[in-house]
Every structure is written in C-alpha cells, then in structure tokens.
Write a protein that holds these residues in place. Structure first.
Motif, PDB file in Angstrom:
ATOM      1  N   ARG A 105       0.834  -1.106   0.018  1.00  0.00           N
ATOM      2  CA  ARG A 105       0.149   0.037   0.012  1.00  0.00           C
ATOM      3  C   ARG A 105       0.887   1.198  -0.134  1.00  0.00           C
ATOM      4  O   ARG A 105       0.479   2.258   0.415  1.00  0.00           O
ATOM      5  CB  ARG A 105      -0.777   0.173   1.285  1.00  0.00           C
ATOM      6  CG  ARG A 105      -1.848  -1.210   1.144  1.00  0.00           C
ATOM      7  CD  ARG A 105      -2.834  -1.151   2.379  1.00  0.00           C
ATOM      8  NE  ARG A 105      -3.824   0.103   2.358  1.00  0.00           N
ATOM      9  CZ  ARG A 105      -5.074  -0.056   1.673  1.00  0.00           C
ATOM     10  NH1 ARG A 105      -5.300  -1.171   1.098  1.00  0.00           N
ATOM     11  NH2 ARG A 105      -5.684   1.147   1.898  1.00  0.00           N
ATOM     12  N   SER A 106       2.126   1.183  -0.589  1.00  0.00           N
ATOM     13  CA  SER A 106       2.987   2.233  -0.549  1.00  0.00           C
ATOM     14  C   SER A 106       2.785   3.316  -1.862  1.00  0.00           C
ATOM     15  O   SER A 106       3.188   4.498  -1.438  1.00  0.00           O
ATOM     16  CB  SER A 106       4.608   1.706  -0.486  1.00  0.00           C
ATOM     17  OG  SER A 106       4.760   1.156  -1.786  1.00  0.00           O
ATOM     18  N   GLY A 107       2.270   2.651  -2.641  1.00  0.00           N
ATOM     19  CA  GLY A 107       2.080   3.538  -3.703  1.00  0.00           C
ATOM     20  C   GLY A 107       3.422   3.795  -4.522  1.00  0.00           C
ATOM     21  O   GLY A 107       3.317   4.848  -5.680  1.00  0.00           O
ATOM     22  N   ILE A 108       4.610   3.352  -4.386  1.00  0.00           N
ATOM     23  CA  ILE A 108       5.802   3.550  -5.316  1.00  0.00           C
ATOM     24  C   ILE A 108       5.884   2.993  -6.453  1.00  0.00           C
ATOM     25  O   ILE A 108       5.004   1.908  -6.551  1.00  0.00           O
ATOM     26  CB  ILE A 108       7.129   3.304  -4.108  1.00  0.00           C
ATOM     27  CG1 ILE A 108       7.177   1.579  -4.118  1.00  0.00           C
ATOM     28  CG2 ILE A 108       7.079   3.980  -2.711  1.00  0.00           C
ATOM     29  CD1 ILE A 108       8.651   1.326  -3.467  1.00  0.00           C
ATOM     30  N   GLY A 109       6.673   3.531  -7.389  1.00  0.00           N
ATOM     31  CA  GLY A 109       6.653   2.804  -8.513  1.00  0.00           C
ATOM     32  C   GLY A 109       7.311   1.489  -8.659  1.00  0.00           C
ATOM     33  O   GLY A 109       8.335   1.415  -7.776  1.00  0.00           O
ATOM     34  N   ASP A 110       7.088   0.685  -9.495  1.00  0.00           N
ATOM     35  CA  ASP A 110       7.472  -0.572  -9.628  1.00  0.00           C
ATOM     36  C   ASP A 110       8.652  -0.848 -10.556  1.00  0.00           C
ATOM     37  O   ASP A 110       8.184  -0.658 -11.786  1.00  0.00           O
ATOM     38  CB  ASP A 110       6.467  -1.768  -9.431  1.00  0.00           C
ATOM     39  CG  ASP A 110       6.773  -3.123  -9.112  1.00  0.00           C
ATOM     40  OD1 ASP A 110       8.134  -3.096  -8.753  1.00  0.00           O
ATOM     41  OD2 ASP A 110       5.952  -3.831  -9.065  1.00  0.00           O
ATOM     42  N   TYR A 111       9.642  -1.269 -10.237  1.00  0.00           N
ATOM     43  CA  TYR A 111      10.700  -1.675 -11.397  1.00  0.00           C
ATOM     44  C   TYR A 111      10.222  -2.863 -12.047  1.00  0.00           C
ATOM     45  O   TYR A 111      10.615  -2.952 -13.289  1.00  0.00           O
ATOM     46  CB  TYR A 111      12.087  -1.998 -10.673  1.00  0.00           C
ATOM     47  CG  TYR A 111      12.422  -3.275 -10.317  1.00  0.00           C
ATOM     48  CD1 TYR A 111      13.213  -4.189 -11.018  1.00  0.00           C
ATOM     49  CD2 TYR A 111      11.838  -3.719  -8.910  1.00  0.00           C
ATOM     50  CE1 TYR A 111      13.606  -5.692 -10.522  1.00  0.00           C
ATOM     51  CE2 TYR A 111      12.171  -4.932  -8.356  1.00  0.00           C
ATOM     52  CZ  TYR A 111      13.122  -5.771  -9.302  1.00  0.00           C
ATOM     53  OH  TYR A 111      13.570  -7.011  -8.731  1.00  0.00           O
ATOM     54  N   VAL A 112       9.445  -3.591 -11.783  1.00  0.00           N
ATOM     55  CA  VAL A 112       8.826  -5.072 -12.627  1.00  0.00           C
ATOM     56  C   VAL A 112       7.151  -4.634 -12.226  1.00  0.00           C
ATOM     57  O   VAL A 112       6.777  -5.187 -11.475  1.00  0.00           O
ATOM     58  CB  VAL A 112       9.260  -6.138 -12.389  1.00  0.00           C
ATOM     59  CG1 VAL A 112       8.471  -7.360 -13.179  1.00  0.00           C
ATOM     60  CG2 VAL A 112      11.029  -6.407 -12.356  1.00  0.00           C
ATOM     61  N   ASP A 113       6.729  -3.999 -13.377  1.00  0.00           N
ATOM     62  CA  ASP A 113       5.242  -3.606 -13.144  1.00  0.00           C
ATOM     63  C   ASP A 113       4.382  -4.894 -13.441  1.00  0.00           C
ATOM     64  O   ASP A 113       4.293  -5.197 -14.632  1.00  0.00           O
ATOM     65  CB  ASP A 113       4.823  -2.555 -13.915  1.00  0.00           C
ATOM     66  CG  ASP A 113       3.461  -1.761 -13.484  1.00  0.00           C
ATOM     67  OD1 ASP A 113       2.739  -2.442 -12.866  1.00  0.00           O
ATOM     68  OD2 ASP A 113       3.357  -0.537 -13.976  1.00  0.00           O
ATOM     69  N   GLU A 114       3.524  -5.491 -12.575  1.00  0.00           N
ATOM     70  CA  GLU A 114       2.905  -6.472 -12.728  1.00  0.00           C
ATOM     71  C   GLU A 114       1.517  -6.144 -13.693  1.00  0.00           C
ATOM     72  O   GLU A 114       1.038  -7.011 -14.161  1.00  0.00           O
ATOM     73  CB  GLU A 114       2.264  -6.796 -11.377  1.00  0.00           C
ATOM     74  CG  GLU A 114       3.147  -7.458 -10.380  1.00  0.00           C
ATOM     75  CD  GLU A 114       3.724  -8.722 -10.606  1.00  0.00           C
ATOM     76  OE1 GLU A 114       3.246  -9.666 -11.192  1.00  0.00           O
ATOM     77  OE2 GLU A 114       4.941  -8.695 -10.094  1.00  0.00           O
ATOM     78  N   ASP A 115       1.287  -4.923 -13.858  1.00  0.00           N
ATOM     79  CA  ASP A 115       0.007  -4.522 -14.485  1.00  0.00           C
ATOM     80  C   ASP A 115       0.551  -4.311 -16.247  1.00  0.00           C
ATOM     81  O   ASP A 115      -0.392  -4.193 -16.992  1.00  0.00           O
ATOM     82  CB  ASP A 115      -0.286  -3.338 -14.422  1.00  0.00           C
ATOM     83  CG  ASP A 115      -1.083  -3.412 -12.832  1.00  0.00           C
ATOM     84  OD1 ASP A 115      -1.389  -4.685 -12.682  1.00  0.00           O
ATOM     85  OD2 ASP A 115      -1.175  -2.535 -12.016  1.00  0.00           O
ATOM     86  N   ASP A 116       2.002  -4.532 -16.639  1.00  0.00           N
ATOM     87  CA  ASP A 116       2.223  -4.200 -17.816  1.00  0.00           C
ATOM     88  C   ASP A 116       1.916  -5.474 -18.555  1.00  0.00           C
ATOM     89  O   ASP A 116       1.897  -6.676 -18.267  1.00  0.00           O
ATOM     90  CB  ASP A 116       3.934  -4.216 -18.067  1.00  0.00           C
ATOM     91  CG  ASP A 116       4.089  -2.682 -17.485  1.00  0.00           C
ATOM     92  OD1 ASP A 116       3.188  -1.809 -17.449  1.00  0.00           O
ATOM     93  OD2 ASP A 116       5.427  -2.426 -17.530  1.00  0.00           O
ATOM     94  N   ASP A 117       1.459  -5.358 -19.882  1.00  0.00           N
ATOM     95  CA  ASP A 117       1.300  -6.302 -20.901  1.00  0.00           C
ATOM     96  C   ASP A 117       2.501  -6.822 -21.076  1.00  0.00           C
ATOM     97  O   ASP A 117       3.608  -6.413 -21.190  1.00  0.00           O
ATOM     98  CB  ASP A 117       0.708  -5.926 -21.953  1.00  0.00           C
ATOM     99  CG  ASP A 117      -0.855  -5.531 -21.903  1.00  0.00           C
ATOM    100  OD1 ASP A 117      -1.449  -5.920 -21.009  1.00  0.00           O
ATOM    101  OD2 ASP A 117      -1.133  -4.320 -22.660  1.00  0.00           O
ATOM    102  N   GLY A 118       2.474  -8.099 -21.610  1.00  0.00           N
ATOM    103  CA  GLY A 118       3.848  -9.052 -21.681  1.00  0.00           C
ATOM    104  C   GLY A 118       3.623 -10.429 -21.477  1.00  0.00           C
ATOM    105  O   GLY A 118       2.812 -10.988 -20.560  1.00  0.00           O
ATOM    106  N   GLU A 119       4.881 -11.302 -21.504  1.00  0.00           N
ATOM    107  CA  GLU A 119       4.716 -12.470 -21.378  1.00  0.00           C
ATOM    108  C   GLU A 119       5.783 -12.862 -20.219  1.00  0.00           C
ATOM    109  O   GLU A 119       6.673 -11.959 -19.933  1.00  0.00           O
ATOM    110  CB  GLU A 119       5.435 -13.457 -22.633  1.00  0.00           C
ATOM    111  CG  GLU A 119       4.326 -13.371 -23.789  1.00  0.00           C
ATOM    112  CD  GLU A 119       3.176 -13.995 -23.631  1.00  0.00           C
ATOM    113  OE1 GLU A 119       3.053 -15.101 -22.627  1.00  0.00           O
ATOM    114  OE2 GLU A 119       2.029 -13.660 -24.278  1.00  0.00           O
ATOM    115  N   ILE A 120       5.609 -13.597 -19.534  1.00  0.00           N
ATOM    116  CA  ILE A 120       6.470 -13.773 -18.370  1.00  0.00           C
ATOM    117  C   ILE A 120       7.742 -14.176 -18.771  1.00  0.00           C
ATOM    118  O   ILE A 120       8.794 -13.853 -17.956  1.00  0.00           O
ATOM    119  CB  ILE A 120       5.927 -15.181 -17.481  1.00  0.00           C
ATOM    120  CG1 ILE A 120       6.548 -14.888 -15.883  1.00  0.00           C
ATOM    121  CG2 ILE A 120       6.023 -16.418 -18.018  1.00  0.00           C
ATOM    122  CD1 ILE A 120       6.189 -13.835 -15.194  1.00  0.00           C
ATOM    123  N   THR A 121       7.887 -14.667 -19.833  1.00  0.00           N
ATOM    124  CA  THR A 121       9.242 -14.941 -20.450  1.00  0.00           C
ATOM    125  C   THR A 121      10.131 -13.769 -21.171  1.00  0.00           C
ATOM    126  O   THR A 121      11.198 -13.971 -21.644  1.00  0.00           O
ATOM    127  CB  THR A 121       9.471 -16.351 -21.335  1.00  0.00           C
ATOM    128  OG1 THR A 121       8.438 -15.847 -22.289  1.00  0.00           O
ATOM    129  CG2 THR A 121       9.069 -17.536 -20.393  1.00  0.00           C
TER     130      THR A 121
END
Length: 333
Positions: A105-121
């Motif tokens: 609940r910090s609201g800080i920006g994420d270096y690996v954004d879980e909401d970005d489109d793309g493949e896990i690989t």
C-alpha cells in the motif's frame, strides 16, 4: 490418499510437470513426490531434496525478517523508508512506512510492473542481470519510478517495495539482507536447504529454471543473478512445510505478530484474494498462501491453520505448477 496420488500423477503427466508436490494433513505427510528433471541436458531428475527457486514466495520470508526486527525494536511498522534511505530513491514519498511496504500500500513505482502487458518470459530488467548481486545494486533499477498514489490510499502489488524493505533491513542492521534472513527466519525455523543462491553457480541439488515445459533454454538471462527481498530464494518442499509449521507455532516471530501479519489489509478481487503483511489470504477461509511466478519459476503453497492442511507445488518451468496447484485447490479443503 491413493486417489490423490493417482490424480496428481495423471495431471503431471498430461502437462509435462517438472517439480515437486507435497501435501500434509494434520501433521501427517500424505503425498510427497518429485517429477521431471532438475537438469534436462544431463537428465538429472528432481528429488524431494531438490532446491527450487520460488520467486515472489520469498516476500513471506522478507516480511517475517522485517517483523522480527520490529519485534526487537530495530524497526517499527511506522518507520519511514526515508529515515534510512536518506537521499537515495528520491521519488519515494517521505511518508511511506515499513507497514505500507509490507502491505503493498506504499504507492511507490515498481521496477517490474505486474500490470504491464507481456509474457512472463520477456526480458524485463533494464540492466544486465549480472549487475544485480547485492541489495544495494538494486538502486540502479529502483530509481526513477514516480510515486503512483499517496501512501496508504490503496493496494497495488509492488516488487520494488520488498527490495526497499531489504535495503531498510541492511541499513538498520549493517548486515547483508540474505544473512539476516538466515539468522532471523531460516535458523529459527530449521530451514537447512533454503538460501539466496546465485543462478550462475547453482550447487548440485538446485534445479535450473526452464522457460517452457520442453527445451533447454533457462532463465539465467531473465532474472537477477542473486535475488533480494522480492524474489530469488531457493528452497525445498520439506523446508516450505517446516516454515509453515514453525511460523504458526510462534517460533520465528511471536504468535501475536503472526496474527497481525495474516490480518487482512486489502482485498484484491482481480485475483480473488486478500492480503495481509507479506502473505496472500483466501477470501473466505483462514487459508494463508505464498505464491511465486517468474521466468522459469512457478510456485504455490497453502496453509490452513484451522484444519492443519498444508500443500505445496513448485515447478522449475514458467507455468508448470498451475495445473497441479489448481487441482489441489479444488480437491483439498
């Protein structure tokens, strides 16, 4: 439990599952079985003693490490990140606290954004992976991400937050984060096979992580060469079950802190779960979960204190764990 063994084996065969499964009920191990290969090129099989990467599941051990420092007064839930970061990571709001980070609940920006489109690989890290060996090295990927919302305003799953927690642990203790995890969690829980291993020098009992259920391509170019607070821990299914047992016996942190960690702080309806401090929570029961998902890694483990049920599925491929985990979730209540 012969029917469970049969059904799990059938699903494993159908989906080419490579990894390990363990199910305990009321203190008795009713299923413990490895599948597939730890090293495909040499035909080395997985065993129950194989050390598997578990990706974000280590957010639970990170949270336990932090709470143990809160319990002894080294940190507090209200300690601000800024008080230990100093001038580093200036985009982080000065009001962000340890509790905000633990609860996503910090609201800080994420270096690996879980909401970005793309493949896990996909290749997602902005720096060469070999540069990420110590927690301080992660400053290079944590910096420059704007605050997304005011601290405490809402839930947003954040990998960066748990690396920041690892940084705070190091700066508060003067000790490498991985060593504090060993001292504060692995030691009290009796975890002998759990450690932050380097992916470029894996020991003989560690499984390589494969991008797909078939083929020889591994994840060595996809993930930090050594993980930190948000991922990178290696462990065995036996150690995972020992962790659940020791945590809920109050052997890692006092039981009142365990209760606080599994108290729901947020709902996450998009994944049909709630969240506490470092642990996912079932929306309708007292079940507590740890999950990990990354290139070459998939993991889910559930513990239900009221019934004594614990089950774990770990795979050394990107999506391998999910069919077996889905089955266990459906048939074990």
């Amino acid at each position: 439990m012969e029917s469970l063994q049969t059904s799990v084996a059938a699903i494993a065969a159908e989906h080419g599952f490579s990894g390990a499964v363990r199910v305990d009920q009321a203190g008795e191990t009713v299923l413990a079985q490895p599948f597939g290969l730890a090293e495909r090129g040499l035909g080395v099989p997985n065993t129950l003693d194989t050390q598997f990467a578990v990706a974000s599941a280590c957010k639970g051990t990170t949270a336990l490490t932090v709470i143990s420092l809160v319990d002894d007064g080294t940190l507090a839930l209200g300690t601000t990140a800024r008080s230990l970061l100093g001038a580093d990571l200036p985009e982080i709001d000065d009001a962000v606290t340890v509790e905000h980070l633990l609860a996503h609940r910090s609201g800080i920006g994420d270096y690996v954004d879980e909401d970005d489109d793309g493949e896990i690989t996909d290749y997602v890290l902005p720096v060469p992976v070999h540069r990420l060996t110590e927690t301080e090295d992660y400053l290079a990927v944590l910096d420059g991400h704007r605050q997304k919302f005011a601290p405490g305003a809402r839930f947003s799953y954040c990998n960066s937050g748990f690396v920041v927690l690892a940084l705070l642990v190091e700066r508060a203790t003067g000790t490498a984060f991985r060593d504090v995890v060993t001292q504060r969690v692995c030691g009290p829980a009796g975890l002998r096979d759990t450690a932050y291993l380097r992916s470029d020098e894996l020991p003989g009992r560690a499984a390589r992580g494969y991008l797909d259920t078939e083929g020889l391509r591994t994840n060595v170019l996809h993930l930090p060469v050594r993980g930190s607070g948000d991922g990178g821990l290696y462990t065995t299914v036996g150690d995972v079950h020992a962790l659940w047992r020791s945590v809920f016996a109050g052997q890692v942190v006092p039981r009142h802190w365990v209760d606080e960690m599994v108290r729901p702080r947020s709902d996450s309806p998009q994944v049909s779960k709630r969240y506490g401090l470092g642990f996912w929570l079932d929306p309708t029961t007292d079940a507590v979960l740890l999950e990990g998902y990354d290139a070459g890694v998939s993991f889910r483990s559930l513990h239900r204190p009221s019934t004594g049920l614990t089950w774990t599925v770990v795979a050394n491929s990107s999506d391998g764990a999910w069919p077996v985990a889905k089955h266990l979730g459906a048939v074990l209540r």
